[in-house]
Design a protein around this motif. Structure first.
Motif, PDB file in Angstrom:
ATOM      1  N   GLU A 345       0.864  -1.188   0.000  1.00 12.44           N
ATOM      2  CA  GLU A 345       0.000   0.000   0.000  1.00 12.44           C
ATOM      3  C   GLU A 345       0.894   1.230   0.000  1.00 12.44           C
ATOM      4  N   ASP A 346       1.432   1.564  -1.201  1.00 13.49           N
ATOM      5  CA  ASP A 346       2.329   2.719  -1.320  1.00 13.49           C
ATOM      6  C   ASP A 346       1.770   3.792  -2.248  1.00 13.49           C
ATOM      7  N   GLY A 347       0.540   3.601  -2.717  1.00  7.79           N
ATOM      8  CA  GLY A 347      -0.098   4.588  -3.589  1.00  7.79           C
ATOM      9  C   GLY A 347       0.180   4.371  -5.066  1.00  7.79           C
ATOM     10  N   GLU A 348       1.065   3.428  -5.419  1.00  4.45           N
ATOM     11  CA  GLU A 348       1.417   3.205  -6.821  1.00  4.45           C
ATOM     12  C   GLU A 348       0.809   1.895  -7.313  1.00  4.45           C
ATOM     13  N   PHE A 349       0.341   1.900  -8.561  1.00  6.71           N
ATOM     14  CA  PHE A 349      -0.352   0.715  -9.081  1.00  6.71           C
ATOM     15  C   PHE A 349      -0.327   0.731 -10.607  1.00  6.71           C
ATOM     16  N   TRP A 350      -0.516  -0.463 -11.184  1.00  5.18           N
ATOM     17  CA  TRP A 350      -0.696  -0.614 -12.621  1.00  5.18           C
ATOM     18  C   TRP A 350      -2.184  -0.720 -12.931  1.00  5.18           C
ATOM     19  N   MET A 351      -2.555  -0.291 -14.119  1.00 10.70           N
ATOM     20  CA  MET A 351      -3.889  -0.560 -14.646  1.00 10.70           C
ATOM     21  C   MET A 351      -3.762  -0.656 -16.157  1.00 10.70           C
ATOM     22  N   SER A 352      -4.706  -1.319 -16.795  1.00 16.19           N
ATOM     23  CA  SER A 352      -4.639  -1.433 -18.251  1.00 16.19           C
ATOM     24  C   SER A 352      -4.926  -0.069 -18.877  1.00 16.19           C
ATOM     25  N   TYR A 353      -4.379   0.138 -20.074  1.00 21.01           N
ATOM     26  CA  TYR A 353      -4.607   1.404 -20.784  1.00 21.01           C
ATOM     27  C   TYR A 353      -6.101   1.597 -21.057  1.00 21.01           C
ATOM     28  N   GLU A 354      -6.816   0.489 -21.340  1.00 18.26           N
ATOM     29  CA  GLU A 354      -8.258   0.591 -21.587  1.00 18.26           C
ATOM     30  C   GLU A 354      -8.989   1.105 -20.345  1.00 18.26           C
ATOM     31  N   ASP A 355      -8.623   0.572 -19.169  1.00 21.61           N
ATOM     32  CA  ASP A 355      -9.241   1.057 -17.932  1.00 21.61           C
ATOM     33  C   ASP A 355      -8.852   2.512 -17.669  1.00 21.61           C
ATOM     34  N   PHE A 356      -7.609   2.862 -18.013  1.00 22.71           N
ATOM     35  CA  PHE A 356      -7.131   4.234 -17.798  1.00 22.71           C
ATOM     36  C   PHE A 356      -7.976   5.226 -18.591  1.00 22.71           C
ATOM     37  N   ILE A 357      -8.163   4.964 -19.889  1.00 22.25           N
ATOM     38  CA  ILE A 357      -8.915   5.925 -20.707  1.00 22.25           C
ATOM     39  C   ILE A 357     -10.410   5.873 -20.398  1.00 22.25           C
ATOM     40  N   PHE A 358     -10.869   4.779 -19.794  1.00 19.83           N
ATOM     41  CA  PHE A 358     -12.281   4.702 -19.401  1.00 19.83           C
ATOM     42  C   PHE A 358     -12.545   5.562 -18.167  1.00 19.83           C
ATOM     43  N   HIS A 359     -11.646   5.518 -17.187  1.00 16.70           N
ATOM     44  CA  HIS A 359     -11.890   6.196 -15.913  1.00 16.70           C
ATOM     45  C   HIS A 359     -11.360   7.632 -15.865  1.00 16.70           C
ATOM     46  N   PHE A 360     -10.213   7.882 -16.460  1.00 20.39           N
ATOM     47  CA  PHE A 360      -9.607   9.214 -16.340  1.00 20.39           C
ATOM     48  C   PHE A 360     -10.118  10.130 -17.442  1.00 20.39           C
ATOM     49  N   THR A 361     -10.202  11.398 -17.126  1.00 17.21           N
ATOM     50  CA  THR A 361     -10.786  12.356 -18.072  1.00 17.21           C
ATOM     51  C   THR A 361      -9.793  13.361 -18.622  1.00 17.21           C
ATOM     52  N   LYS A 362      -8.718  13.655 -17.881  1.00 18.93           N
ATOM     53  CA  LYS A 362      -7.762  14.664 -18.329  1.00 18.93           C
ATOM     54  C   LYS A 362      -6.336  14.160 -18.170  1.00 18.93           C
ATOM     55  N   LEU A 363      -5.513  14.515 -19.148  1.00 18.14           N
ATOM     56  CA  LEU A 363      -4.086  14.188 -19.117  1.00 18.14           C
ATOM     57  C   LEU A 363      -3.321  15.453 -19.469  1.00 18.14           C
ATOM     58  N   GLU A 364      -2.257  15.728 -18.735  1.00 20.69           N
ATOM     59  CA  GLU A 364      -1.406  16.873 -19.059  1.00 20.69           C
ATOM     60  C   GLU A 364       0.035  16.397 -19.153  1.00 20.69           C
ATOM     61  N   ILE A 365       0.714  16.869 -20.185  1.00 21.62           N
ATOM     62  CA  ILE A 365       2.091  16.469 -20.442  1.00 21.62           C
ATOM     63  C   ILE A 365       2.947  17.727 -20.490  1.00 21.62           C
ATOM     64  N   CYS A 366       3.934  17.797 -19.605  1.00 22.06           N
ATOM     65  CA  CYS A 366       4.859  18.928 -19.588  1.00 22.06           C
ATOM     66  C   CYS A 366       6.107  18.525 -20.361  1.00 22.06           C
ATOM     67  N   ASN A 367       6.245  19.087 -21.560  1.00 22.38           N
ATOM     68  CA  ASN A 367       7.394  18.790 -22.413  1.00 22.38           C
ATOM     69  C   ASN A 367       8.561  19.680 -22.034  1.00 22.38           C
ATOM     70  N   LEU A 368       9.726  19.097 -21.935  1.00 21.43           N
ATOM     71  CA  LEU A 368      10.891  19.872 -21.534  1.00 21.43           C
ATOM     72  C   LEU A 368      11.334  20.811 -22.635  1.00 21.43           C
ATOM     73  N   THR A 369      11.006  20.469 -23.876  1.00 27.96           N
ATOM     74  CA  THR A 369      11.094  21.399 -24.991  1.00 27.96           C
ATOM     75  C   THR A 369       9.758  21.283 -25.701  1.00 27.96           C
ATOM     76  N   ALA A 370       9.603  21.999 -26.784  1.00 25.46           N
ATOM     77  CA  ALA A 370       8.322  21.945 -27.493  1.00 25.46           C
ATOM     78  C   ALA A 370       8.294  20.856 -28.557  1.00 25.46           C
TER      79      ALA A 370
END
Length: 729
Positions: A345-370
């Motif tokens: 119980e450390d707060g970190e876990f795997w999930m399938s990409y299908e479950d990820f896009i089903f449950h999560f609504t927003k993704l933000e990516i900070c690019n170190l360059t453009a």
């Protein structure tokens, strides 16, 4: 027309948010930020260590550290003291915190144990999950991590109770120095802590970030992107997962490979609800870090996986591929080892990409360059940075819904000089990214500041106007549509978006949604090829009229009345002082029935005399007065042109054009000064202030040209000359 959007989840992602839907002005919503309760190409300048220091005037960390060692004292930060002023600004906590240094909290304190990693970050009683999610991402890139957290800091060797951390702030890197006093309760850290009781780097990093923003409370609620950019100087792009491109997983993989930082979140059903736990173990309105992507073999098939971390350090996904998933037994032993599967119980876990896009609504990516994540190759991008501000009544014109004032916003000319190197593209195109960031709103929260709703529009400049740096006027925007724009206006610290336009000259207009909202911003433009971005209207000049031969043969009835009034007031000396000038002018202007005014003030008349007093007597003769009167009559015509409702005032936005009509060509900073100096609280300028402004401009330009004998645009004054010039003006 632009629409104002209120971000609705934590972290507030979405330069172009769609869900839960737009909130049109004036029923504009407020941002709901991450926070609430809790259960328990990088630029080369980045690599420089010569950062300005925040919080200790004129002393570097090294100097302070050395001084403490010499005096054998522990450092105590005078600007972020261990008391309530550093904790909260809007509330009093129900319990009394005790500030303690790590050696007072535990035995054998350590700065970092076994390397700084994401398990060292466990959220305490502060709603800053957005910040902690960004730290977890940062730990995945050691090069980035140890620029934010400088080496050679320790509780053992040369310990002096002083530490420092480095953050990117609006184009510059700053060094934040702190002492190591931390708030505790029952000898436990109140805020962020490590899962090792004697490890303190994450708690001290949080304190430095709190100092940067003025208090711990200032960190409550926010966007993971904010901290990501403050750790890297990068630029963030946002994705609504339900509208994500078909190759979203590939984009995420490239982001991981390039060291980009990623965060994600789930929209709250009710915008005001923070951190609502779901039956699947995920938490709505809460910031998560994306810490890995892999493909695993399961029953002979490849499964795309996403690894996430909850900054709480506990509360995990309980579905497929979770720590306790019953089907892990069907995964090969070597594969399990590669995925570092363990039931903890450390707060970190795997999930399938299908479950990820089903449950999560927003993704933000900070690019170190453009670098475009969609591209298979790394590219070198050029970046231009412009700092500006919106000033109420002058350059805070609001969005395009307000055509009377939109044109007064700051304008930045963008020259796209070279097309992209893309042989597959039949069009001649320039790729670039625009990022508009508002400054200091979090730091100023205690003063009542909230994030403005911001956005920008991009217009192509007609060829005949190329190279002309002057501010585009109202009519241009009335009759020309934008070529591109931010998808919406939103109350986030930064709005960014990619564009592809033909090589040409463009103007970028950054603005708040509503007019009259005052604040500072930074506008960054990244392009694959060379670009030139600069603020429009950067020339300062005055039209010098051709001298006309004097004519004292006044024959009209008005001119004769003029001479008679002057004689009556001036007397035999035929010269008038400021008091007498006031009487003459007010007598004359009262004859104009179309001009509503209370009369000139004594101070205005003193300025007028200073303008034309060639012999230093403090008085005007008839010829000098006649010259002044001709100027006032010319300026009066301009005033009437803009005082269309004959109210006796013009608004401060119209003053920009009035000044230009009078032959004075200024830049934005000077227009801002004119508004602050001459407009009333309603942003109106009356006739007396109007004339006083023109008299001052005329006088100061004349004085400058008199001193600028070689015409190079530079003058040198000693203190006496400076005071004589400014005190009498």
């Amino acid at each position: 027309m632009p629409t104002a959007i209120s971000a609705s989840v934590a972290p507030q992602t979405g330069a172009e948010p769609r869900s839960p839907g737009p909130v049109s002005h004036p029923a504009q919503g407020k941002t709901t930020e991450a926070g609430g309760g809790n259960p328990s190409g990088i630029y080369s300048a980045i690599l420089s260590r010569n950062f300005p220091i925040i919080g200790v005037k004129e002393k570097t960390f090294e100097q302070l550290h050395k001084k403490c060692l010499e005096k054998k004292v522990l450092y105590l930060d005078p600007e972020f003291p261990p008391d309530e002023t550093s904790l909260f600004y809007s509330q009093k906590f129900p319990i009394q915190f005790v500030w303690k240094r790590p050696p007072e909290i535990c035995e054998n304190p350590r700065f970092i144990i076994g390397g700084a990693n994401r398990t060292d970050i466990c959220q305490g009683d502060l709603g800053d999950c957005w910040f902690l999610a960004a730290i977890a991402c940062l730990t995945l890139n050691e090069r980035l991590l140890f620029r934010v957290i400088p080496h050679d800091q320790s509780f053992t060797e040369n310990y002096a109770g002083i530490f420092h951390f480095q953050f990117w702030r609006y184009g510059d890197w700053v060094d934040v120095v702190i002492d190591d006093c931390l708030p505790t309760y029952n000898n436990q850290l109140v805020f962020t802590k490590s899962n090792h009781r004697n490890e303190f780097w994450s708690a001290l990093l949080e304190k430095a970030y709190a100092k940067l923003h003025g208090s711990y409370e200032a960190l409550k609620g926010g966007n993971t992107t904010e901290a990501m950019e403050d750790f890297t100087g990068g630029v963030t792009e946002f994705f609504e997962i339900k509208d994500a491109p078909w190759d979203m997983y590939k984009i995420m993989r490239k982001a991981i490979e390039r060291g980009s930082l990623m965060g994600c979140s789930i929209d709250t059903i009710v915008p005001v609800q923070y951190e609502t736990r779901m039956a699947c173990g995920l938490v709505r309105g809460h910031a998560y870090s994306v810490t890995g992507l892999e493909e695993a073999l399961f029953k002979g098939e490849k499964v795309k996986l996403v690894r996430l971390r909850n900054p709480w350090g506990q509360v995990e996904w309980n579905g497929s591929w979770s720590d306790g998933w019953k089907d892990w037994s069907f995964v090969d032993k070597d594969e399990r080892a590669r995925l570092q599967h363990q039931v903890t119980e450390d707060g970190e876990f795997w999930m399938s990409y299908e479950d990820f896009i089903f449950h999560f609504t927003k993704l933000e990516i900070c690019n170190l360059t453009a670098d475009a994540l969609e591209s298979d190759k790394l590219q070198t991008w050029t970046v231009s940075v412009n700092e500006g501000r919106w000033v109420r009544g002058c350059s805070a014109g609001g969005c395009r819904n307000f055509p009377d004032t939109f044109w007064t916003n700051p304008q930045y000319r963008l020259k796209l000089l070279e097309e992209d190197d893309d042989p597959d593209d039949s069009e001649v195109i320039c790729s670039f990214l625009v990022a508009l960031m508002q400054k200091n709103r979090r730091k100023d929260r205690k003063l009542g500041a909230n994030l403005f709703t911001i956005g920008f529009a991009i217009y192509e400049v007609p060829k005949e106007m190329h190279g002309n740096k002057q501010h585009l006027q109202k009519d241009f925007f009335l009759y020309n549509a934008s070529k591109a724009r931010s998808k919406t206006y939103i109350n986030m610290r930064e709005v960014s978006q990619r564009f592809r336009l033909p090589p040409s000259e463009y103007v970028i207009v950054p603005s708040t949604y509503e007019p009259h909202q005052e604040g500072e911003f930074i506008l960054r433009v990244f392009s694959e090829k060379r670009n030139l971005s600069e603020e429009a209207e950067n020339t300062i000049s005055v039209d010098r009229p051709v001298p006309q031969p004097g004519n004292t043969n006044w024959e009209s009835e008005e001119q004769q009345q003029f001479r008679n009034i002057f004689k009556q007031i001036a007397g035999d000396e035929m010269e008038i002082c400021a008091d007498e000038l006031k009487n003459v002018l007010n007598t004359l202007v009262k004859k104009d029935q179309d001009l509503k005014m209370q009369g000139f003030t004594l101070e205005s008349c003193r300025s007028m005399i200073a303008l034309l007093d060639t012999d230093g007597s403090g008085r005007l003769n008839l010829q000098e007065f006649h010259h002044l009167w001709k100027k006032i009559k010319a300026w009066q015509k301009i005033f009437k042109r803009y005082d269309t409702n004959q109210s006796g005032t013009i608004n401060s936005y119209e003053m920009r054009n009035a000044v230009n009509d009078a032959g004075f060509h200024l830049n934005s900073q000077l227009y801002d000064i004119i508004t602050m100096r001459y407009a009333d609280k309603h942003m109106n300028i009356d006739f007396d202030s109007f004339i006083c402004c023109f008299v001052r401009l005329e006088g100061m330009f004349r004085a400058f040209h008199a001193f600028d004998k070689d015409g190079d645009g530079v003058i040198k004054l000693n203190v006496l000359e400076w005071l004589q010039l400014t005190m009498y003006a």
